[in-house]
Enzyme design. Structure first.
Site, PDB file in Angstrom:
ATOM      1  N   HIS A  92       0.833  -1.232  -0.051  1.00  0.00           N
ATOM      2  CA  HIS A  92      -0.176  -0.088   0.151  1.00  0.00           C
ATOM      3  C   HIS A  92       0.922   1.392  -0.036  1.00  0.00           C
ATOM      4  O   HIS A  92       0.492   2.287  -0.489  1.00  0.00           O
ATOM      5  CB  HIS A  92      -0.976  -0.108   1.050  1.00  0.00           C
ATOM      6  CG  HIS A  92      -2.086  -1.062   0.861  1.00  0.00           C
ATOM      7  ND1 HIS A  92      -3.312  -0.659   1.259  1.00  0.00           N
ATOM      8  CD2 HIS A  92      -2.141  -2.349   0.493  1.00  0.00           C
ATOM      9  CE1 HIS A  92      -4.296  -1.568   0.753  1.00  0.00           C
ATOM     10  NE2 HIS A  92      -3.363  -2.672   0.401  1.00  0.00           N
ATOM     11  N   ASP A  93       1.984   1.131   0.579  1.00  0.00           N
ATOM     12  CA  ASP A  93       3.063   2.339   0.558  1.00  0.00           C
ATOM     13  C   ASP A  93       3.466   2.503  -1.125  1.00  0.00           C
ATOM     14  O   ASP A  93       3.324   3.696  -1.564  1.00  0.00           O
ATOM     15  CB  ASP A  93       4.305   2.336   1.260  1.00  0.00           C
ATOM     16  CG  ASP A  93       4.978   3.648   1.525  1.00  0.00           C
ATOM     17  OD1 ASP A  93       4.166   4.449   1.366  1.00  0.00           O
ATOM     18  OD2 ASP A  93       6.084   3.595   1.680  1.00  0.00           O
ATOM     19  N   GLY A 105       5.100   5.247  -5.454  1.00  0.00           N
ATOM     20  CA  GLY A 105       6.188   4.691  -5.260  1.00  0.00           C
ATOM     21  C   GLY A 105       6.449   4.511  -3.845  1.00  0.00           C
ATOM     22  O   GLY A 105       5.804   5.061  -2.805  1.00  0.00           O
ATOM     23  N   ASP A 154       7.449   5.711  -0.807  1.00  0.00           N
ATOM     24  CA  ASP A 154       8.049   6.998  -0.121  1.00  0.00           C
ATOM     25  C   ASP A 154       7.528   7.200   1.336  1.00  0.00           C
ATOM     26  O   ASP A 154       7.520   8.334   1.934  1.00  0.00           O
ATOM     27  CB  ASP A 154       7.594   8.090  -0.942  1.00  0.00           C
ATOM     28  CG  ASP A 154       5.814   8.006  -1.111  1.00  0.00           C
ATOM     29  OD1 ASP A 154       5.303   7.116  -0.598  1.00  0.00           O
ATOM     30  OD2 ASP A 154       5.612   8.982  -1.544  1.00  0.00           O
ATOM     31  N   SER A 164       4.358   7.450   2.236  1.00  0.00           N
ATOM     32  CA  SER A 164       3.429   8.166   2.569  1.00  0.00           C
ATOM     33  C   SER A 164       2.275   7.522   2.992  1.00  0.00           C
ATOM     34  O   SER A 164       1.294   8.272   3.810  1.00  0.00           O
ATOM     35  CB  SER A 164       3.097   8.620   0.983  1.00  0.00           C
ATOM     36  OG  SER A 164       2.803   7.688   0.263  1.00  0.00           O
ATOM     37  N   PRO A 195      -5.954  -1.226  -5.520  1.00  0.00           N
ATOM     38  CA  PRO A 195      -7.215  -2.224  -6.186  1.00  0.00           C
ATOM     39  C   PRO A 195      -8.322  -2.610  -5.177  1.00  0.00           C
ATOM     40  O   PRO A 195      -7.618  -2.996  -3.839  1.00  0.00           O
ATOM     41  CB  PRO A 195      -6.690  -3.306  -6.741  1.00  0.00           C
ATOM     42  CG  PRO A 195      -5.300  -3.493  -6.019  1.00  0.00           C
ATOM     43  CD  PRO A 195      -4.880  -2.178  -5.595  1.00  0.00           C
ATOM     44  N   HIS A 207      -2.062 -13.261   0.244  1.00  0.00           N
ATOM     45  CA  HIS A 207      -3.489 -13.697   1.220  1.00  0.00           C
ATOM     46  C   HIS A 207      -3.643 -14.949   1.963  1.00  0.00           C
ATOM     47  O   HIS A 207      -4.570 -15.376   2.247  1.00  0.00           O
ATOM     48  CB  HIS A 207      -4.793 -13.140   0.374  1.00  0.00           C
ATOM     49  CG  HIS A 207      -4.844 -11.791  -0.053  1.00  0.00           C
ATOM     50  ND1 HIS A 207      -5.411 -11.291  -1.140  1.00  0.00           N
ATOM     51  CD2 HIS A 207      -4.330 -10.681   0.100  1.00  0.00           C
ATOM     52  CE1 HIS A 207      -5.553 -10.019  -1.265  1.00  0.00           C
ATOM     53  NE2 HIS A 207      -4.690  -9.771  -0.483  1.00  0.00           N
ATOM     54  N   ASP A 263     -14.607 -28.257   7.302  1.00  0.00           N
ATOM     55  CA  ASP A 263     -15.577 -29.332   6.935  1.00  0.00           C
ATOM     56  C   ASP A 263     -16.821 -28.762   6.441  1.00  0.00           C
ATOM     57  O   ASP A 263     -17.395 -29.142   5.432  1.00  0.00           O
ATOM     58  CB  ASP A 263     -15.773 -30.279   8.077  1.00  0.00           C
ATOM     59  CG  ASP A 263     -14.369 -31.020   8.319  1.00  0.00           C
ATOM     60  OD1 ASP A 263     -13.619 -31.218   7.521  1.00  0.00           O
ATOM     61  OD2 ASP A 263     -14.466 -31.752   9.453  1.00  0.00           O
ATOM     62  N   GLU A 310      -5.546 -31.110   1.207  1.00  0.00           N
ATOM     63  CA  GLU A 310      -4.853 -31.837   0.329  1.00  0.00           C
ATOM     64  C   GLU A 310      -3.374 -32.205   0.943  1.00  0.00           C
ATOM     65  O   GLU A 310      -2.900 -31.317   1.596  1.00  0.00           O
ATOM     66  CB  GLU A 310      -4.736 -31.126  -1.265  1.00  0.00           C
ATOM     67  CG  GLU A 310      -6.198 -30.841  -1.743  1.00  0.00           C
ATOM     68  CD  GLU A 310      -6.243 -29.822  -2.833  1.00  0.00           C
ATOM     69  OE1 GLU A 310      -7.111 -30.031  -3.667  1.00  0.00           O
ATOM     70  OE2 GLU A 310      -5.390 -28.800  -3.045  1.00  0.00           O
TER      71      GLU A 310
HETATM   72  C1  HEM Z   1      -4.626  -7.860  -6.293  1.00  0.00           C
HETATM   73  C2  HEM Z   1      -5.118  -7.017  -5.492  1.00  0.00           C
HETATM   74  C3  HEM Z   1      -5.326  -6.945  -4.260  1.00  0.00           C
HETATM   75  C4  HEM Z   1      -6.638  -6.842  -3.364  1.00  0.00           C
HETATM   76  C5  HEM Z   1      -7.915  -6.273  -4.038  1.00  0.00           C
HETATM   77  C6  HEM Z   1      -6.304  -6.767  -2.074  1.00  0.00           C
HETATM   78  C7  HEM Z   1      -7.355  -6.364  -1.054  1.00  0.00           C
HETATM   79  C8  HEM Z   1      -7.107  -6.722   0.032  1.00  0.00           C
HETATM   80  C9  HEM Z   1      -8.215  -6.519   1.223  1.00  0.00           C
HETATM   81  C10 HEM Z   1      -9.631  -6.290   0.825  1.00  0.00           C
HETATM   82  C11 HEM Z   1      -7.561  -7.110   2.357  1.00  0.00           C
HETATM   83  C12 HEM Z   1      -8.559  -6.994   3.720  1.00  0.00           C
HETATM   84  C13 HEM Z   1      -8.626  -5.563   4.346  1.00  0.00           C
HETATM   85  C14 HEM Z   1      -9.312  -5.632   5.561  1.00  0.00           C
HETATM   86  O1  HEM Z   1     -10.672  -5.891   5.563  1.00  0.00           O
HETATM   87  O2  HEM Z   1      -8.982  -5.602   6.678  1.00  0.00           O
HETATM   88  C15 HEM Z   1      -6.359  -7.231   2.227  1.00  0.00           C
HETATM   89  C16 HEM Z   1      -5.541  -7.840   3.050  1.00  0.00           C
HETATM   90  C17 HEM Z   1      -4.318  -8.090   3.025  1.00  0.00           C
HETATM   91  N1  HEM Z   1      -3.415  -8.154   1.712  1.00  0.00           N
HETATM   92 FE1  HEM Z   1      -4.396  -7.544  -0.098  1.00  0.00          FE
HETATM   93  N2  HEM Z   1      -5.026  -7.043  -1.706  1.00  0.00           N
HETATM   94  C18 HEM Z   1      -4.450  -7.281  -3.017  1.00  0.00           C
HETATM   95  C19 HEM Z   1      -3.229  -7.596  -3.171  1.00  0.00           C
HETATM   96  C20 HEM Z   1      -2.165  -7.627  -2.163  1.00  0.00           C
HETATM   97  C21 HEM Z   1      -0.901  -7.552  -2.345  1.00  0.00           C
HETATM   98  C22 HEM Z   1       0.007  -7.467  -3.584  1.00  0.00           C
HETATM   99  C23 HEM Z   1      -0.130  -7.930  -1.054  1.00  0.00           C
HETATM  100  C24 HEM Z   1       1.191  -7.848  -0.706  1.00  0.00           C
HETATM  101  C25 HEM Z   1       2.157  -8.298  -1.208  1.00  0.00           C
HETATM  102  C26 HEM Z   1      -1.374  -7.795  -0.332  1.00  0.00           C
HETATM  103  C27 HEM Z   1      -1.060  -8.447   1.197  1.00  0.00           C
HETATM  104  C28 HEM Z   1      -2.316  -8.383   2.108  1.00  0.00           C
HETATM  105  C29 HEM Z   1      -2.180  -9.026   3.479  1.00  0.00           C
HETATM  106  C30 HEM Z   1      -1.077  -9.498   3.998  1.00  0.00           C
HETATM  107  C31 HEM Z   1      -3.480  -8.590   4.014  1.00  0.00           C
HETATM  108  C32 HEM Z   1      -3.797  -9.094   5.655  1.00  0.00           C
HETATM  109  C33 HEM Z   1      -3.307  -7.817   6.399  1.00  0.00           C
HETATM  110  C34 HEM Z   1      -3.601  -8.038   7.791  1.00  0.00           C
HETATM  111  O3  HEM Z   1      -4.015  -9.047   8.193  1.00  0.00           O
HETATM  112  O4  HEM Z   1      -3.116  -7.144   8.510  1.00  0.00           O
HETATM  113  N3  HEM Z   1      -2.480  -7.832  -1.004  1.00  0.00           N
HETATM  114  N4  HEM Z   1      -6.061  -7.279   0.939  1.00  0.00           N
END
Ligand code: HEM
Length: 361
Positions: free
Chosen positions: A80-81, A86, A88, A90, A179, A209, A262, A269
Site C-alpha cells: 500500500h505504500d 512509489g 516513499d 506516504s 485495487p 493472502h 468441513d 490436500e
Molecule cells: C491483487 C489485488 C489486491 C486486493 C484487491 C487486495 C485486497 C485486500 C483486502 C480487501 C484486504 C482485507 C482488508 C481488511 O478488511 O482488513 C487485504 C488484506 C491483505 N492483503 Fe491484500 N489485496 C491485494 C493484493 C495484495 C498484495 C499485492 C499484497 C502483498 C504483497 C497483499 C497483502 C495483504 C495482506 C498480508 C493482508 C492481510 C493484512 C492483515 O492481516 O493485516 N494484498 N487485501
C-alpha cells in the site's frame, strides 16, 4: 598543515552544499545518501553497535513473536505504500501532508491497515547518524523481514536502502490506484500492468493472502445474492453464519478450525498443513484454497477468470510447487520495493507520522 583525503573533501563539499540548500542531500528519484541529516543520539539497542538491518529484524521478529498478525500487516503495508506514488513512506503520515487534505490512511481501500507502531518503534531506535534509515526504507525492510519470518526462511529477497520520504499523502490518490477487492480480472490485470507487473506477478503477489485477516465489508459482496460472484454454496453458508460471531476472518481457510473447514467443504490436500503451528505461515496453501474456490475476496476468485489461461496456469504451478512460489513471490516483492518515489519534494522524516515542520507549500 591539515591534510584532507579525497573522500573527506568530497563529503565536506557535499555537506556544505546541503547546508546552503537548507536541507539534507537528496539524490535523483528521491534517493539520498545514507546516514546524513540528524543529530547523534544514544544507541538504544543495549549499548552494542547494531547494523540498522539487524535492528529492523530484531524488532519485527519480536513483534511477530507476540502476534503473527503483525507480520501480515507489515507485508500489506509495503504494497500500500509503494503502489501509491512509489515507496516513499506516504502511507504512514497522519498530519501535515503537502497540499493538505485527508491522508492515505483514511482511504477506503486502506481499511484495516496496521503495523504502524512497529515502524515507529524501529524509527525510534535508528536515530543516530550512522544508523539512520528513512521511513520509506523501514517499510520496505520490515516487510522483507516479516516475509522471511512468516515463510520460515523460505522467502528471502534482497532490498536496498537509500529511499527518501515523500511529503504528499492523499486518501483520494490512494483510492484511485489501490485495487479494491471487488475488481474483476481485467481490472486487476490493468491495475498491475500500470505499475509494470504482469499476470504471473499478479498471481504470485496475491498469494500474500495466505496470511492475515479481513473485515466483513471486504468480502460482504460474496455473501450477498445480488452481488455475489460464484462462490461455492457450502463455503458461502459456513462463512455467512460464522461472520456473525467473527466479523474479522482469516484470509486463508486453512487457518479456520476443522468444523468450519468441513462445513465449508474444504479438502485438506497433500502438502497442506492445518496444524495449529502452521497457522499464519506463508506457504502455497492460498493456491490450494483458490483452486478449490474457497477464498475470501472476489479479487482472489477472479484469478480463475483469465481467459488466456495464464493466471490459471500460474496458480496450478504455485500449488504444485511451493518452491516456485517462494522464488516468484520474492522476486515480485523485490520489484515492488523498488517502485520509484514520485513527488514534489523529499526529506528524511523525523517522525514517520508527521511531515517535517520545515516544509513550505
Ligand atoms: C491483487 C489485488 C489486491 C486486493 C484487491 C487486495 C485486497 C485486500 C483486502 C480487501 C484486504 C482485507 C482488508 C481488511 O478488511 O482488513 C487485504 C488484506 C491483505 N492483503 Fe491484500 N489485496 C491485494 C493484493 C495484495 C498484495 C499485492 C499484497 C502483498 C504483497 C497483499 C497483502 C495483504 C495482506 C498480508 C493482508 C492481510 C493484512 C492483515 O492481516 O493485516 N494484498 N487485501
Amino acid at each position: 598543515m591539515v591534510k584532507l583525503s579525497a573522500r573527506a573533501l568530497a563529503l565536506s563539499l557535499c555537506l556544505g552544499l546541503a547546508f546552503f540548500a537548507g536541507q539534507p542531500p537528496v539524490a535523483a528519484h528521491g534517493h539520498r545518501g545514507p546516514g546524513l541529516g540528524k543529530k547523534d543520539k544514544k544507541d538504544k539497542s543495549g549499548g552494542k553497535q547494531e547494523d540498522p538491518r539487524d535492528t529492523v529484524k530484531r524488532i519485527v521478529t519480536e513483534a511477530i513473536g507476540g502476534d503473527k498478525g503483525v507480520g501480515a500487516a507489515l507485508i500489506r503495508l509495503v504494497f500500500h505504500d509503494c503502489w501509491v506514488n512509489g515507496c516513499d513512506g506516504s502511507v504512514l503520515v497522519d498530519t501535515k501532508p503537502y497540499g493538505g487534505g485527508k491522508t492515505e490512511k483514511l482511504a477506503e481501500n486502506n481499511i484495516g491497515l496496521a503495523g504502524f507502531d512497529v515502524i515507529d518503534k524501529i524509527k525510534s531506535q535508528l536515530d543516530s547518524p550512522e544508523k539512520q534509515l528513512s521511513c520509506a526504507d523501514i517499510v520496505v525492510l520490515a516487510a522483507r523481514e516479516a516475509t522471511y519470518n512468516l515463510s520460515r526462511g523460505n522467502i528471502d529477497y534482497p532490498v536496498n536502502t537509500g529511499r527518501t520520504d515523500g511529503v504528499v499523502s492523499s486518501a483520494s490518490a490512494a483510492d484511485a490506484v489501490l485495487p479494491p477487492s471487488t475488481f474483476d480480472f481485467e481490472q486487476l490485470k490493468a491495475n498491475f500492468a500500470a505499475k509494470g507487473f504482469d499476470t504471473k506477478e499478479l498471481v504470485a503477489l496475491s498469494g500474500a493472502h495466505v496470511v492475515g485477516v479481513a473485515r466483513e465489508s471486504s468480502f460482504a459482496d460474496r455473501l450477498n445474492d445480488t452481488t455475489a460472484t460464484p462462490i461455492s454454496p457450502d463455503y458461502k453458508d459456513a462463512l455467512a453464519e460464522d461472520v456473525k460471531k467473527h466479523p474479522i476472518q482469516p484470509n486463508n481457510i486453512r487457518d479456520k478450525d476443522e468444523t468450519f473447514r468441513d462445513k465449508a467443504g474444504y479438502v485438506v490436500e497433500t502438502g497442506v498443513d492445518t496444524s495449529d503451528g502452521a497457522k499464519g505461515v506463508m506457504d502455497n496453501t492460498y493456491y490450494h484454497a483458490n483452486l478449490q474456490n474457497r477464498v475470501l475476496f472476489r479479487s482472489d476468485w477472479e484469478l480463475r477468470n483469465d481467459m488466456s489461461g495464464q493466471a490459471g496456469n500460474a496458480m496450478e504451478t504455485f500449488k504444485r510447487d511451493a518452491r516456485e512460489w517462494y522464488t516468484e513471490f520474492g522476486k515480485a516483492m523485490a520489484k515492488l520495493s523498488q517502485l520509484k518515489a514520485q513527488g514534489p519534494r523529499f526529506e528524511n522524516r523525523t517522525d514517520c507520522k508527521v511531515i517535517n515542520t520545515n516544509n513550505k507549500y
